[in-house]
Scaffold this motif. Structure first.
Motif, PDB file in Angstrom:
ATOM      1  N   PRO A 260      41.194  49.341   7.932  1.00 10.81           N
ATOM      2  CA  PRO A 260      40.272  49.200   9.063  1.00 10.81           C
ATOM      3  C   PRO A 260      40.131  47.747   9.497  1.00 10.81           C
ATOM      4  O   PRO A 260      40.555  46.815   8.794  1.00 10.81           O
ATOM      5  N   LEU A 261      39.536  47.564  10.644  1.00  9.19           N
ATOM      6  CA  LEU A 261      39.128  46.232  11.068  1.00  9.19           C
ATOM      7  C   LEU A 261      38.005  45.754  10.156  1.00  9.19           C
ATOM      8  O   LEU A 261      37.299  46.565   9.550  1.00  9.19           O
ATOM      9  N   PRO A 262      37.813  44.442  10.017  1.00  6.56           N
ATOM     10  CA  PRO A 262      36.730  43.946   9.165  1.00  6.56           C
ATOM     11  C   PRO A 262      35.388  44.557   9.552  1.00  6.56           C
ATOM     12  O   PRO A 262      35.042  44.640  10.732  1.00  6.56           O
ATOM     13  N   ALA A 263      34.631  44.978   8.543  1.00  8.76           N
ATOM     14  CA  ALA A 263      33.406  45.736   8.801  1.00  8.76           C
ATOM     15  C   ALA A 263      32.288  44.878   9.378  1.00  8.76           C
ATOM     16  O   ALA A 263      31.476  45.357  10.175  1.00  8.76           O
ATOM     17  N   THR A 264      32.209  43.609   8.998  1.00 11.02           N
ATOM     18  CA  THR A 264      31.109  42.756   9.435  1.00 11.02           C
ATOM     19  C   THR A 264      31.637  41.443  10.000  1.00 11.02           C
ATOM     20  O   THR A 264      32.759  41.025   9.664  1.00 11.02           O
ATOM     21  N   PRO A 265      30.833  40.772  10.838  1.00 10.72           N
ATOM     22  CA  PRO A 265      31.256  39.458  11.337  1.00 10.72           C
ATOM     23  C   PRO A 265      31.515  38.466  10.214  1.00 10.72           C
ATOM     24  O   PRO A 265      32.472  37.684  10.268  1.00 10.72           O
TER      25      PRO A 265
ATOM     26  N   GLU B  27      34.912  38.998   8.706  1.00  9.48           N
ATOM     27  CA  GLU B  27      35.993  38.555   9.585  1.00  9.48           C
ATOM     28  C   GLU B  27      36.070  37.031   9.640  1.00  9.48           C
ATOM     29  O   GLU B  27      37.160  36.454   9.650  1.00  9.48           O
ATOM     30  N   VAL B  28      34.931  36.375   9.654  1.00 11.71           N
ATOM     31  CA  VAL B  28      34.905  34.909   9.620  1.00 11.71           C
ATOM     32  C   VAL B  28      35.556  34.404   8.338  1.00 11.71           C
ATOM     33  O   VAL B  28      36.325  33.427   8.339  1.00 11.71           O
ATOM     34  N   ASP B  29      35.271  35.067   7.228  1.00  9.73           N
ATOM     35  CA  ASP B  29      35.848  34.679   5.945  1.00  9.73           C
ATOM     36  C   ASP B  29      37.363  34.829   5.971  1.00  9.73           C
ATOM     37  O   ASP B  29      38.098  33.935   5.522  1.00  9.73           O
ATOM     38  N   ILE B  30      37.850  35.941   6.528  1.00 10.96           N
ATOM     39  CA  ILE B  30      39.297  36.160   6.604  1.00 10.96           C
ATOM     40  C   ILE B  30      39.963  35.092   7.469  1.00 10.96           C
ATOM     41  O   ILE B  30      40.973  34.487   7.083  1.00 10.96           O
ATOM     42  N   VAL B  31      39.397  34.851   8.644  1.00 18.08           N
ATOM     43  CA  VAL B  31      39.970  33.862   9.559  1.00 18.08           C
ATOM     44  C   VAL B  31      39.961  32.475   8.927  1.00 18.08           C
ATOM     45  O   VAL B  31      40.950  31.741   8.985  1.00 18.08           O
TER      46      VAL B  31
ATOM     47  N   ILE C  44      34.935  28.806  14.556  1.00 19.56           N
ATOM     48  CA  ILE C  44      35.550  30.028  14.035  1.00 19.56           C
ATOM     49  C   ILE C  44      34.603  31.212  14.230  1.00 19.56           C
ATOM     50  O   ILE C  44      34.998  32.286  14.697  1.00 19.56           O
ATOM     51  N   ARG C  45      33.345  31.005  13.892  1.00 20.27           N
ATOM     52  CA  ARG C  45      32.364  32.073  14.063  1.00 20.27           C
ATOM     53  C   ARG C  45      32.224  32.442  15.536  1.00 20.27           C
ATOM     54  O   ARG C  45      32.053  33.624  15.875  1.00 20.27           O
TER      55      ARG C  45
END
Length: 389
Positions: free
Chosen positions: A251-256, A259-263, A286-287
């Protein structure tokens, strides 16, 4: 008929020769590789995991299933070695994927573009087999030879069909050595070529009718395929082929925050490989990029108060990584090294506006109704307005 031991040895020798040739190239260029293979980039972590791993390992696996999952998800070993997470997401998905590879069923990683399917596939192969390079890249022009085998036509014309004239595919090599093979973008491969996988996956056998022989897979062999169902022009998998796979949907990242952590992690890794300076104050941008992508992707603002039109693009996490990496390069080479709104504005515009007519309207509306009114986003609004002119 089953390949005699001498024939199997020939197949193994051919595989070893190809692998050795690849290794020579790797030795010559490894230090300068722009993007090292997973088994090279994270060799220290894999070595530490192997040393600490005392759990049962399936045949020809470099690590136990538990250690493979730890390599993907991260953790701290008893000796204090920190294993960095390669995939930020539900651990259960990774556990299901790993246990699938320990059975006789192939693994299909399914998801929308940018959900790290290829990334997970590569790291799974690296952890299980120590080699992520047995790869078939799916395209509309992928021939059957890429999945089964081809021929050295000089040898074929000179001596006729023989094992010496046969050129093994990555899957054939994986079968002979008990390794993990990868098939990327399976749904982009023509349907008749896809179906050549059925016998390999169900019978674990690759017939060679020209020689009256076959190659049987040895223990340890398996296949990881990736696919997405959103791209236009894909070839739907037949029900017969789909049954041969255990499907795991990424799935796409569940929370912002996730996703910020992944990026952040991927931008840091890519930045180091490109010798870009670290951006200590870049987290805010990034956020902001992640927020823009998620809101336009979901069709609603973060607070849920404003409905939005979504553009035609996917606005995936992978695209966010690309936008931030490009912004970091701009800041390093043409700025003061600090990631600012002007460094990411053009990249966001390029990611959002794929259809110049429809997407530009969506973007302008988002700028004026959301970005312009948001506290602390004035600089970003001005940078985006300038990039849009």
């Amino acid at each position: 008929m089953t390949v005699p031991e001498t024939t199997a040895t020939t197949a193994t020798t051919a595989t070893t020769t190809a692998t050795t040739a690849a290794a020579v190239v790797g030795e010559a260029s490894g230090a300068e590789a722009l993007r090292p293979h997973a088994e090279d980039a994270f060799a220290d972590e894999l070595k530490a995991l192997a040393a600490a791993d005392d759990r049962p390992r399936p045949a020809r696996w470099r690590l136990s299933p538990w250690a493979v999952a730890t390599y993907l998800q991260g953790g701290t070993l008893p000796d204090g070695t920190v294993i960095t997470p390669k995939y930020v997401g539900p651990r259960r998905l990774i556990e299901v994927a790993v246990t699938t590879l320990a059975t006789d069923r192939a693994l299909l990683l399914l998801g929308v573009p940018g959900t790290a399917k290829t990334w997970v596939s590569e790291h799974l192969a690296a952890a299980v087999s120590g080699d992520s390079t047995l790869l078939v890249q799916g395209t509309a022009g992928t021939p059957e030879e890429a999945v089964r085998y081809g021929w050295n036509y000089a040898q074929l014309l000179a001596h006729g069909p023989s094992r010496d004239a046969l050129v093994p595919s990555p899957l054939m090599r994986a079968m002979a050595d008990g390794m993990t093979a990868r098939v990327e973008e399976l749904t982009r491969i023509p349907a008749d070529v896809q179906d050549s996988l059925i016998t390999i996956l169900s019978e674990k056998t690759l017939p060679i009718p020209e020689l009256g022989q076959e190659v049987q897979a040895v223990r340890g062999f398996n296949v990881i395929a990736t696919a997405n169902d959103r791209d236009r022009g894909v070839n739907e998998l037949s029900s017969a082929l789909r049954r041969r796979f255990n499907t795991v949907v990424l799935p796409l990242p569940a929370t912002p925050d996730a996703e910020v952590d992944i990026v952040s992690r991927r931008v840091d890794q890519i930045g180091r490989s490109l010798d870009l300076p670290a951006a200590p104050e870049g987290l805010a941008e990034i956020r902001r990029v992640v927020t823009v992508f998620r809101e336009l992707r979901d069709g609603v603002t973060t607070d849920g108060r404003t409905k939005l039109k979504s553009p035609s693009g996917t606005l995936s996490t992978a695209e966010a990584i690309s936008v931030v990496t490009n912004g970091l390069a701009l800041a390093a080479h043409f700025g003061d090294g600090i990631l600012r709104p002007g460094d990411v504005a053009a990249g966001i515009l390029g990611a959002v506006v794929r259809d110049p007519a429809a997407d530009r309207v969506v973007w302008q509306e988002y700028l004026e109704t959301v970005v312009r009114e948001r506290d602390g986003w004035k600089d970003f609004y001005r940078a985006c307005r300038e990039a849009s002119v």
